[in-house]
Write a protein that holds these residues in place. Sequence first.
Motif, PDB file in Angstrom:
ATOM      1  N   PHE A 119       0.831  -1.198   0.000  1.00  0.00           N
ATOM      2  CA  PHE A 119       0.000   0.000   0.000  1.00  0.00           C
ATOM      3  C   PHE A 119       0.871   1.256   0.000  1.00  0.00           C
ATOM      4  CE2 PHE A 119      -3.009   2.906   2.478  1.00  0.00           C
ATOM      5  CZ  PHE A 119      -3.600   3.376   1.314  1.00  0.00           C
ATOM      6  N   ILE A 120       1.951   1.242   0.786  1.00  0.00           N
ATOM      7  CA  ILE A 120       2.927   2.335   0.775  1.00  0.00           C
ATOM      8  C   ILE A 120       4.273   1.730   0.387  1.00  0.00           C
ATOM      9  CG2 ILE A 120       4.034   4.197   2.059  1.00  0.00           C
ATOM     10  CD1 ILE A 120       1.027   4.546   1.833  1.00  0.00           C
ATOM     11  N   ASN A 143       2.475  -6.195   1.249  1.00  0.00           N
ATOM     12  CA  ASN A 143       2.699  -5.609   2.568  1.00  0.00           C
ATOM     13  C   ASN A 143       1.912  -4.317   2.723  1.00  0.00           C
ATOM     14  OD1 ASN A 143       5.956  -6.359   1.599  1.00  0.00           O
ATOM     15  ND2 ASN A 143       4.858  -7.597   3.081  1.00  0.00           N
ATOM     16  N   LEU A 144       1.713  -3.921   3.958  1.00  0.00           N
ATOM     17  CA  LEU A 144       1.211  -2.568   4.173  1.00  0.00           C
ATOM     18  C   LEU A 144       2.274  -1.575   3.720  1.00  0.00           C
ATOM     19  CD1 LEU A 144      -0.681  -1.180   7.252  1.00  0.00           C
ATOM     20  CD2 LEU A 144       1.130   0.124   6.152  1.00  0.00           C
ATOM     21  N   THR A 203       3.578  -6.517   7.858  1.00  0.00           N
ATOM     22  CA  THR A 203       3.158  -5.126   8.009  1.00  0.00           C
ATOM     23  C   THR A 203       4.225  -4.142   7.538  1.00  0.00           C
ATOM     24  OG1 THR A 203       1.752  -5.765   9.870  1.00  0.00           O
ATOM     25  CG2 THR A 203       2.239  -3.415   9.634  1.00  0.00           C
ATOM     26  N   LEU A 204       5.413  -4.222   8.102  1.00  0.00           N
ATOM     27  CA  LEU A 204       6.511  -3.331   7.725  1.00  0.00           C
ATOM     28  C   LEU A 204       7.644  -4.188   7.175  1.00  0.00           C
ATOM     29  CD1 LEU A 204       6.563  -1.002  10.879  1.00  0.00           C
ATOM     30  CD2 LEU A 204       5.260  -0.693   8.745  1.00  0.00           C
ATOM     31  N   HIS A 205       7.802  -4.208   5.868  1.00  0.00           N
ATOM     32  CA  HIS A 205       8.821  -5.023   5.201  1.00  0.00           C
ATOM     33  C   HIS A 205       9.945  -4.089   4.772  1.00  0.00           C
ATOM     34  CE1 HIS A 205       9.638  -8.395   2.005  1.00  0.00           C
ATOM     35  NE2 HIS A 205      10.698  -8.115   2.732  1.00  0.00           N
ATOM     36  N   LEU A 213       4.886  -7.878  12.380  1.00  0.00           N
ATOM     37  CA  LEU A 213       5.125  -6.448  12.530  1.00  0.00           C
ATOM     38  C   LEU A 213       6.308  -5.992  11.696  1.00  0.00           C
ATOM     39  CD1 LEU A 213       4.850  -3.664  13.776  1.00  0.00           C
ATOM     40  CD2 LEU A 213       5.989  -4.522  15.831  1.00  0.00           C
ATOM     41  N   PHE A 214       7.492  -6.620  11.900  1.00  0.00           N
ATOM     42  CA  PHE A 214       8.699  -6.241  11.180  1.00  0.00           C
ATOM     43  C   PHE A 214       9.226  -7.429  10.397  1.00  0.00           C
ATOM     44  CE2 PHE A 214       9.140  -2.858  14.384  1.00  0.00           C
ATOM     45  CZ  PHE A 214       9.527  -1.803  13.569  1.00  0.00           C
TER      46      PHE A 214
END
Length: 256
Positions: free
Chosen positions: A141-142, A186-187, A210-212, A237-238
């Motif tokens: 997404f980002i 991923n987000l 989530t955070l790649h 998360l990470f």
Amino acid sequence: MATATLIALALFTLAPAAASLRWPLENAVGPPGPRTFDVVAYGAKVGCEPGLPSCRDNSAAFAAALAAIERAGGGTLLVPGTPSGVFLTLPLNLTTPRTRLRVERGATLKALCDNERWPRIPTLPSYSNGHGSKGSWFAPFIGASNVQDITLEGGGIIDASGECFWGPSHPADPAEPSQMEGSRGNLLLFERVQRAELTGLTFTNSPFWTLHLWDSEDLHVHGITVHNPASSDNDDLFFGPNTDGIVRTPTPTHPP
């Protein structure tokens, strides 16, 4: 997955010592001002939850604002908190150095639930075919790739609409094939990013990790909240292979 909140306490380091973090993050782009590009000025309007008749697709407005930032050589992409509400858009790709994405408190930047229009990207080495990638996956997404000096901040919410992906990629009947061509993204994905900061935001409903943070260096992550529902799948998360100089705060976990 339970909610994880990163709060500004004593920092600890992953990979090299903190001395490698040589960039004054607070001076990356500067506060909102002449180089601030408000998406509302480009036609964006607060919408609604996906699936309702009056939802507004702001993808063109965000694309226009990002193009203006590229022409200016950097700047702040502002998602304003007044009036408060949800701004729907397809994925955002931050391609310009010295870009700051500021989602203000009161604003939610939310992924448009439209898998047909969602871009696909090649898989990374950190993403095995065991996840059913079929050679490609949905774009984050980002996203940011091969760029420097990126900041995400503001006190608002970034919602990747993971509910649009969890069901189609994992049918209730294990014998039923996946309905998606490509794997969940991923987000947020930073690929070969140098010098970045994530602060003050809530990240929620990630389709997958989530955070790649891949093959990047000098990243600060602090003061964020991550919440993915217990019904979601593989929303770690990470995930930071080949990444040096991540500094983040401790990560207490709270029930959903």
